[in-house]
Design an enzyme around this catalytic site. Sequence first.
Site, PDB file in Angstrom:
ATOM      1  N   LYS A 186      36.306  46.047  -0.884  1.00 40.17           N
ATOM      2  CA  LYS A 186      35.513  45.907  -2.281  1.00 40.17           C
ATOM      3  C   LYS A 186      33.981  46.567  -1.861  1.00 40.17           C
ATOM      4  O   LYS A 186      33.556  46.595  -0.628  1.00 40.17           O
ATOM      5  CB  LYS A 186      35.065  44.672  -2.875  1.00 40.17           C
ATOM      6  CG  LYS A 186      34.340  43.508  -1.940  1.00 40.17           C
ATOM      7  CD  LYS A 186      32.808  43.477  -1.803  1.00 40.17           C
ATOM      8  CE  LYS A 186      32.247  42.536  -0.992  1.00 40.17           C
ATOM      9  NZ  LYS A 186      30.644  42.569  -0.841  1.00 40.17           N
ATOM     10  N   GLY A 216      36.817  42.390   3.806  1.00 35.57           N
ATOM     11  CA  GLY A 216      38.089  42.314   4.396  1.00 35.57           C
ATOM     12  C   GLY A 216      38.709  40.773   4.503  1.00 35.57           C
ATOM     13  O   GLY A 216      39.954  40.769   3.965  1.00 35.57           O
ATOM     14  N   GLY A 217      37.983  39.933   5.028  1.00 35.96           N
ATOM     15  CA  GLY A 217      38.699  38.444   5.370  1.00 35.96           C
ATOM     16  C   GLY A 217      38.734  37.747   4.066  1.00 35.96           C
ATOM     17  O   GLY A 217      39.729  37.250   3.804  1.00 35.96           O
ATOM     18  N   SER A 218      37.845  38.009   2.964  1.00 35.45           N
ATOM     19  CA  SER A 218      38.037  37.486   1.748  1.00 35.45           C
ATOM     20  C   SER A 218      39.206  38.106   1.046  1.00 35.45           C
ATOM     21  O   SER A 218      40.058  37.194   0.248  1.00 35.45           O
ATOM     22  CB  SER A 218      36.744  37.630   1.067  1.00 35.45           C
ATOM     23  OG  SER A 218      35.664  36.888   1.271  1.00 35.45           O
ATOM     24  N   ASP A 263      33.304  35.770  -2.029  1.00 30.94           N
ATOM     25  CA  ASP A 263      33.896  36.942  -2.325  1.00 30.94           C
ATOM     26  C   ASP A 263      35.510  36.725  -2.879  1.00 30.94           C
ATOM     27  O   ASP A 263      35.981  37.612  -3.664  1.00 30.94           O
ATOM     28  CB  ASP A 263      34.054  38.053  -1.337  1.00 30.94           C
ATOM     29  CG  ASP A 263      32.519  38.459  -1.251  1.00 30.94           C
ATOM     30  OD1 ASP A 263      31.643  38.081  -2.031  1.00 30.94           O
ATOM     31  OD2 ASP A 263      32.339  39.047  -0.071  1.00 30.94           O
TER      32      ASP A 263
END
Length: 334
Positions: A26, A131-133, A166
């Site tokens: 995002k 990315g992790g979210s 996020d």
Amino acid sequence: MFNPPTWTPPTGGAPLRRIEVAAPAKVNLYLGVHPLSEGEGPGGRHLTDTVMHAISLTDTLVASVYPATEGDSELFCNCSPDMGLPAEENLAYRAVVGLARALGREHVLAPGYRLQLDISKQIPAQAGLGGGSSDAAAALLALSTLYELDPTGPEVLGVAQKLGSDVPFFLYGACARMAGCGEQLAEVLEPLTGPLVVVKPSAGVSTGEAYKTFDSAPPELPGYQPLRQALALDTHPSNQANRLAHAALAMGNNLAPAAEQLLPELARIRSWLAEQPRVLAAQLSGSGSATFAICGTDTSAFEVAAQAQEQGWYAMPAWFAGRGAHVVEDRRSV
């Protein structure tokens, strides 16, 4: 229950069920961080208003169900490339454990079965791209599919909100305004169509340090209504370029000055991007360290990315996406 992984993933044999989920990155078209004097969220976090938009840069998560044998753990998480974290600290692993526990389950799956998560990483880490979210949201979506749950239902969203601010966004869709500390859906917005470039230096920015610097002299909130009006413009394909141009001019991020103070190279990247032909606007995503530039044409996005790479920066052309985390394939072998 949910003991750390002790088994080696099988090298052959089809899983009983395989669910592939796309986990997009995002960017923040808008980020308005409120000073702590205006109130705090859970854990003393800053209240924020933000507009997030999914983009085509995407991780892939595959959730595979296998028969278990004696001594196997019921949950295994593998990340490629290796992020240097124990599997049980991966946010996707924590998402699965969190949802199973929230539902009062003794096991992730029925006894005699194990779940393997394989994450293929394309989204740079510590970049403000989520990315992790997104991986965590993809894991929740995969498990919701196995459990036959609504991924935007209260059980799943409750877990998502605890994992990180996020994570809920990626369960909702392509473009949305989020409130609270970024975890509460305020408004679903019509997504944009068009190209952008993501540029990131090798160094990162600590989110905690960025907020500390912000607190020393909080900038005013950027205006939100111009962006809302731009996103509310006619969505007919013939008007997409106009929407994109208006949205580019209406973006704002009042956390960016703090991040650029901590890492001055970010200001240089933003200025360099803004000077490139056919770049409509450039802005830091979240607290960084990725800056994105909205481009007028696909060709210009590729050209700017190539030129940024020549400067020694990570750079990737991308496009605004029409979906958040979503199931690509759900295949059963039996």
